[in-house]
Structures are given as C-alpha cells and as structure tokens.
Design an enzyme around this catalytic site. Sequence first.
Site, PDB file in Angstrom:
ATOM      1  N   ASN A  11       0.862  -1.184   0.000  1.00  0.00           N
ATOM      2  CA  ASN A  11       0.000   0.000   0.000  1.00  0.00           C
ATOM      3  C   ASN A  11       0.897   1.232   0.000  1.00  0.00           C
ATOM      4  O   ASN A  11       1.541   1.517   1.015  1.00  0.00           O
ATOM      5  CB  ASN A  11      -0.897  -0.028   1.252  1.00  0.00           C
ATOM      6  CG  ASN A  11      -1.739   1.218   1.401  1.00  0.00           C
ATOM      7  OD1 ASN A  11      -1.824   2.030   0.482  1.00  0.00           O
ATOM      8  ND2 ASN A  11      -2.362   1.368   2.554  1.00  0.00           N
ATOM      9  N   TRP A  12       0.929   1.927  -1.128  1.00  0.00           N
ATOM     10  CA  TRP A  12       1.825   3.090  -1.235  1.00  0.00           C
ATOM     11  C   TRP A  12       1.257   4.314  -0.519  1.00  0.00           C
ATOM     12  O   TRP A  12       1.920   5.333  -0.423  1.00  0.00           O
ATOM     13  CB  TRP A  12       2.081   3.420  -2.714  1.00  0.00           C
ATOM     14  CG  TRP A  12       3.114   2.542  -3.361  1.00  0.00           C
ATOM     15  CD1 TRP A  12       3.618   1.367  -2.867  1.00  0.00           C
ATOM     16  CD2 TRP A  12       3.778   2.763  -4.603  1.00  0.00           C
ATOM     17  NE1 TRP A  12       4.549   0.846  -3.735  1.00  0.00           N
ATOM     18  CE2 TRP A  12       4.666   1.686  -4.814  1.00  0.00           C
ATOM     19  CE3 TRP A  12       3.705   3.753  -5.571  1.00  0.00           C
ATOM     20  CZ2 TRP A  12       5.485   1.585  -5.943  1.00  0.00           C
ATOM     21  CZ3 TRP A  12       4.507   3.653  -6.700  1.00  0.00           C
ATOM     22  CH2 TRP A  12       5.388   2.581  -6.886  1.00  0.00           C
ATOM     23  N   LYS A  13       0.011   4.219  -0.061  1.00  0.00           N
ATOM     24  CA  LYS A  13      -0.651   5.357   0.600  1.00  0.00           C
ATOM     25  C   LYS A  13      -0.487   6.621  -0.267  1.00  0.00           C
ATOM     26  O   LYS A  13      -0.508   6.509  -1.487  1.00  0.00           O
ATOM     27  CB  LYS A  13      -0.108   5.534   2.025  1.00  0.00           C
ATOM     28  CG  LYS A  13      -0.212   4.234   2.834  1.00  0.00           C
ATOM     29  CD  LYS A  13       0.030   4.417   4.292  1.00  0.00           C
ATOM     30  CE  LYS A  13      -0.083   3.070   5.000  1.00  0.00           C
ATOM     31  NZ  LYS A  13       0.025   3.177   6.448  1.00  0.00           N
ATOM     32  N   HIS A  97      -9.466   1.107   5.716  1.00  0.00           N
ATOM     33  CA  HIS A  97      -8.149   1.286   6.358  1.00  0.00           C
ATOM     34  C   HIS A  97      -8.314   2.199   7.572  1.00  0.00           C
ATOM     35  O   HIS A  97      -9.118   3.134   7.556  1.00  0.00           O
ATOM     36  CB  HIS A  97      -7.171   1.899   5.355  1.00  0.00           C
ATOM     37  CG  HIS A  97      -5.759   1.841   5.814  1.00  0.00           C
ATOM     38  ND1 HIS A  97      -5.260   2.706   6.764  1.00  0.00           N
ATOM     39  CD2 HIS A  97      -4.745   1.004   5.493  1.00  0.00           C
ATOM     40  CE1 HIS A  97      -3.990   2.416   6.991  1.00  0.00           C
ATOM     41  NE2 HIS A  97      -3.641   1.383   6.231  1.00  0.00           N
ATOM     42  N   GLU A  99      -6.620   4.553   8.576  1.00  0.00           N
ATOM     43  CA  GLU A  99      -6.400   5.972   8.275  1.00  0.00           C
ATOM     44  C   GLU A  99      -7.660   6.610   7.699  1.00  0.00           C
ATOM     45  O   GLU A  99      -7.867   7.815   7.830  1.00  0.00           O
ATOM     46  CB  GLU A  99      -5.191   6.119   7.329  1.00  0.00           C
ATOM     47  CG  GLU A  99      -3.892   5.822   8.072  1.00  0.00           C
ATOM     48  CD  GLU A  99      -2.743   5.333   7.207  1.00  0.00           C
ATOM     49  OE1 GLU A  99      -2.817   5.429   5.965  1.00  0.00           O
ATOM     50  OE2 GLU A  99      -1.766   4.822   7.789  1.00  0.00           O
ATOM     51  N   GLU A 167      -4.857  -4.921  11.116  1.00  0.00           N
ATOM     52  CA  GLU A 167      -3.807  -3.915  11.257  1.00  0.00           C
ATOM     53  C   GLU A 167      -4.002  -3.161  12.565  1.00  0.00           C
ATOM     54  O   GLU A 167      -4.808  -2.217  12.629  1.00  0.00           O
ATOM     55  CB  GLU A 167      -3.871  -2.917  10.096  1.00  0.00           C
ATOM     56  CG  GLU A 167      -3.686  -3.552   8.734  1.00  0.00           C
ATOM     57  CD  GLU A 167      -3.233  -2.526   7.705  1.00  0.00           C
ATOM     58  OE1 GLU A 167      -2.163  -2.743   7.121  1.00  0.00           O
ATOM     59  OE2 GLU A 167      -3.911  -1.515   7.516  1.00  0.00           O
ATOM     60  N   GLY A 173       3.168   2.169  10.892  1.00  0.00           N
ATOM     61  CA  GLY A 173       4.182   3.214  10.697  1.00  0.00           C
ATOM     62  C   GLY A 173       4.996   3.533  11.934  1.00  0.00           C
ATOM     63  O   GLY A 173       5.724   4.519  11.955  1.00  0.00           O
ATOM     64  N   SER A 212       3.863  -2.248  10.345  1.00  0.00           N
ATOM     65  CA  SER A 212       5.315  -2.357  10.508  1.00  0.00           C
ATOM     66  C   SER A 212       5.865  -3.717  10.071  1.00  0.00           C
ATOM     67  O   SER A 212       6.784  -4.253  10.703  1.00  0.00           O
ATOM     68  CB  SER A 212       5.722  -2.034  11.947  1.00  0.00           C
ATOM     69  OG  SER A 212       5.423  -0.684  12.245  1.00  0.00           O
ATOM     70  N   GLY A 233       2.966  -1.245   4.272  1.00  0.00           N
ATOM     71  CA  GLY A 233       2.981   0.178   3.950  1.00  0.00           C
ATOM     72  C   GLY A 233       4.372   0.629   3.558  1.00  0.00           C
ATOM     73  O   GLY A 233       4.825   0.405   2.438  1.00  0.00           O
ATOM     74  N   GLY A 234       5.093   1.230   4.498  1.00  0.00           N
ATOM     75  CA  GLY A 234       6.395   1.845   4.218  1.00  0.00           C
ATOM     76  C   GLY A 234       7.367   0.952   3.467  1.00  0.00           C
ATOM     77  O   GLY A 234       8.045   1.410   2.535  1.00  0.00           O
TER      78      GLY A 234
HETATM   79  O1  LIG Z   1      -1.581   0.236   5.214  1.00  0.00           O
HETATM   80  C1  LIG Z   1      -0.769  -0.421   5.745  1.00  0.00           C
HETATM   81  C2  LIG Z   1      -0.144  -1.366   4.969  1.00  0.00           C
HETATM   82  O2  LIG Z   1      -0.856  -1.336   3.808  1.00  0.00           O
HETATM   83  C3  LIG Z   1      -0.524  -0.261   7.158  1.00  0.00           C
HETATM   84  O3  LIG Z   1      -0.972   0.991   7.463  1.00  0.00           O
HETATM   85  C4  LIG Z   1       0.854  -0.549   7.607  1.00  0.00           C
HETATM   86  O4  LIG Z   1       1.778   0.456   7.243  1.00  0.00           O
HETATM   87  P1  LIG Z   1       3.310   0.271   7.660  1.00  0.00           P
HETATM   88  O5  LIG Z   1       3.345   0.215   9.135  1.00  0.00           O
HETATM   89  O6  LIG Z   1       4.007   1.464   7.091  1.00  0.00           O
HETATM   90  O7  LIG Z   1       3.776  -1.020   7.043  1.00  0.00           O
END
Ligand SMILES: O=C(CO)[C@H](O)COP(=O)(O)O
Length: 249
Positions: A11-13, A97, A99, A167, A173, A212, A233-234
């Site tokens: 997920n590139w957000k 999600h 967010e 999640e 994050g 994460s 995500g990241g």
């Molecule tokens: O959306 C996510 C992964 O698609 C989730 O919010 C996790 O983000 P991350 O912690 O940056 O992997």
Amino acid sequence: MKQSVKLIVGNWKMHGVAADLVEARALIESVHDVRADCRIALCPPATLTDRMRQVLAGGRIELGGQDCHQAPSGACTGSVSAEMLVDAGATLVILGHSERRGAFGETNEEVSAKVEAAIAVGLEPIVCVGETLEQREAGQAAAIVSAQVEGSLADGLSERPFAVAYEPVWAIGTGLTPSLEQIAEVHAAVRSAMIRRLGQAARRAPILYGGSVKPDNAAEILGVSEVGGALVGGASLKAEDFLKIIRAA
Ligand SMILES: O=C(CO)[C@H](O)COP(=O)(O)O
C-alpha cells in the site's frame, strides 16, 4: 482445510508520482526470479493506477486501489468509484483502512457499503480492521476487531473472493508490532467473526497482517497460524525491501 496461497499487498498510501514507477519496474523485473508461491499486489495512489497498469502488464503483480466510494457515480467531489478503479486496471481494493476510519470517520456501515460497491464491479476487497492502543490496553482488542469484521463485511462476500487485513492502529508506521502470540490470538478471533458473519464460506478468505511489516520480521509473522499474507505500507515503497518480504512468503 487448505489455506490459499499467501497474498502480499503493498500500500503506497499518499506516496508516489510518475518518477516512483521506477520502483514498480524494479520490482517486476526482480519478481521474475521469485519462486515463492504467493500472490503479489501493489496499491498505488489513484493517479498512478493506469500508468502502473502499463508497467505491470503481462506480469504476476496485481493492481489495487486504496479506497473507493460506495456510490457508482454522482456528485462526490474528489472521490473515486469502484468502476473507475476497474477502468484504470485495478482488480483489488483496500477498504476501511484505519487511516480512513480515523481521519475520514468511516463507519462499519460505510465500509460495508463500499464492499458491496466493489464486488458489484468485480473488485476483490481487502477489508481492514484493527484496535487502537487504548483498546488493546483495555483488553478489548479481539472484541473490537470482531465487531469491525461483523459490521464491515457485506452479505455478497460469501460468494466472492476477498481478504480481511488485521492492522493494529498502534503498529502502523511506528516500528512496533504485536507479539506473534497476540497476532495469532486476534487472527483466530477474526476468523471466528468472519464465519459468524458469512458462514463456512469465509474459511477460504485469507487474513492478512499489517503494521510495521519489514524484511526482518516478515518471515516470522507470515509463519503465524491464520496469517494468510501481509499488507505492507512503508516497506513496499522500496522494491528491494518489498522483494525481501515477498521472498519470506
Ligand atoms: O496500510 C498499511 C499497509 O498497507 C498499514 O498501514 C501498515 O503500514 P506500515 O506500518 O508502514 O507497514
């Protein structure tokens, strides 16, 4: 019961302009060599979906959206419909999600309506659920997540491919992750809630873990009972890191 292959979704957000398609190109070149028996998908910002389709054409990486509106069309400034995502090349869509539940006040009812809109045009929904830190510390994680599952899944899903993503909000994050035991416990609760809501058909849908997920923890998380994949995500923004997570599957 045979579990489906792992589903690894990036997920590139709200990250990514055309220049970042270089990461998608690098990924598609590297995954040719990956023997992993898994499905791989990328969910770029809506503006990149069509261009990403061209980059991914003919390869094994699937394309998804990050949200869609529940209405098929209309006076909804700034929104993207499920049909528009399909038109741009998506076959999956992330819905609910945290967010969006948090910043945009999305309720379970709205998420369920979005799920109906998605499956009406053939999109495979990935329905997200997760507890806040306060809810976990109050011992409510499994109950909160179960209620989100039961409220967000739509009737039509019993006939369609879909996934649920657990999640924990406090793990997104932050670099924090639940223990493997905590992940197993919540995933078991999610599975029970899915079956209560949709019946035995819900056994075939994968439950992804997100929050994460990194190259150094992916293998152990993906090895937990009932973890059917990862929502990343990241670490999906860099082809090298995402590839390591894919290899862990
Ligand atoms: O959306 C996510 C992964 O698609 C989730 O919010 C996790 O983000 P991350 O912690 O940056 O992997």
